[in-house]
Design a protein around this motif. Structure first.
Motif, PDB file in Angstrom:
ATOM      1  N   ALA A  96       0.862  -1.179   0.000  1.00  0.00           N
ATOM      2  CA  ALA A  96       0.000   0.000   0.000  1.00  0.00           C
ATOM      3  C   ALA A  96       0.895   1.223   0.000  1.00  0.00           C
ATOM      4  N   THR A 111      -1.854   0.699  -4.725  1.00  0.00           N
ATOM      5  CA  THR A 111      -1.802  -0.609  -4.061  1.00  0.00           C
ATOM      6  C   THR A 111      -1.503  -1.697  -5.063  1.00  0.00           C
ATOM      7  N   LEU A 113      -1.666  -6.189  -4.981  1.00  0.00           N
ATOM      8  CA  LEU A 113      -1.966  -7.389  -4.202  1.00  0.00           C
ATOM      9  C   LEU A 113      -1.592  -8.642  -4.975  1.00  0.00           C
ATOM     10  N   TRP A 118      -6.735 -11.679  -3.754  1.00  0.00           N
ATOM     11  CA  TRP A 118      -7.785 -10.947  -4.443  1.00  0.00           C
ATOM     12  C   TRP A 118      -9.158 -11.407  -3.932  1.00  0.00           C
ATOM     13  N   SER A 123      -8.550  -4.441  -0.497  1.00  0.00           N
ATOM     14  CA  SER A 123      -8.289  -3.125  -1.084  1.00  0.00           C
ATOM     15  C   SER A 123      -9.086  -2.043  -0.367  1.00  0.00           C
ATOM     16  N   ARG A 126      -7.685  -1.587   3.226  1.00  0.00           N
ATOM     17  CA  ARG A 126      -6.453  -0.799   3.128  1.00  0.00           C
ATOM     18  C   ARG A 126      -6.770   0.673   2.865  1.00  0.00           C
ATOM     19  N   SER A 154     -10.138  -3.158 -10.575  1.00  0.00           N
ATOM     20  CA  SER A 154      -9.836  -1.950  -9.803  1.00  0.00           C
ATOM     21  C   SER A 154     -10.986  -0.962  -9.868  1.00  0.00           C
TER      22      SER A 154
END
Length: 211
Positions: A96, A111, A113, A118, A123, A126, A154
């Protein structure tokens, strides 16, 4: 002074974020997941500006730059690890980043991952922590976050947590970012102001700072 700005760690309900430090023994651990032949690396780096690393030396240089940014009060990078009780507790799950533009009173989030992590909502969790850092601890006025137009995963994640925190999509910007491979890409961007964040009170997780 930088340590006061950027905490050593951040704890949420399910995650522990550890600020990257030059004394960490983490270069080889990061290289294991960032190297060119790492599992799923093509998928996890498809929409990021950097390319998988050929040697551990490249990872070490990236870590050094992250520490320099913290020392210069320009941002911080954190390692994400699930807490006890989570699947893969203690493992390196991703990174992050928070980058600061003091002249504009702006924070930019980033970010990354690993694929096994996932789909868990990490996300957004964070992001809750980074909003607390940007607005409550650093007292910045605006957060900006973006994704490439074709990155649908995203888009879903960012839209959800930006709306939850009172923000909005600000538009598509042409030729906004240059990748290490020389390509140039548009971005879709979103923003949340401190006022919007405080009015929305959209955090889904408790956040505490360490150090």
């Amino acid at each position: 002074m930088s340590v006061g700005l950027f905490p050593d760690g951040v704890v949420t309900d399910r995650l522990r974020l550890e600020r990257v430090d030059i004394d960490d023994a983490g270069t080889l651990d990061l290289y294991e997941h960032w190297r060119a032949d790492a599992p799923n690396v093509d998928e996890t780096t498809e929409y990021v500006s950097w390319e998988p690393y050929a040697t551990p030396h490249g990872v070490a240089e990236t870590r050094e730059r992250a520490v320099e940014r913290t020392d210069d009060r320009e941002g911080a990078m954190f390692l994400i690890r699930p807490r006890d009780g989570e699947r893969g507790a203690g493992e390196f799950a991703g990174t992050a980043g928070l980058f600061v533009g003091w002249d504009c009173q702006l924070a930019v989030f980033g970010t990354w991952l690993r694929k096994p992590f996932w789909g868990r909502g990490y996300s957004g969790e964070r992001a809750d922590a980074m909003f607390e850092l940007a607005f409550d601890r650093l007292d910045l006025e605006l957060v900006r976050v973006s994704h490439l137009p074709e990155n649908e995963n995203s888009e879903r994640a960012i839209t959800k947590y930006v709306q939850r925190h009172g923000g909005r999509r600000t538009g598509r910007f042409r030729n906004r970012v240059a990748f290490d491979d020389g390509s140039v890409h548009d971005t879709v961007e979103y923003s949340v102001s401190q006022h919007e964040w405080r009015q929305a009170d959209g955090a889904e997780t408790a956040v505490s700072f360490q150090g």
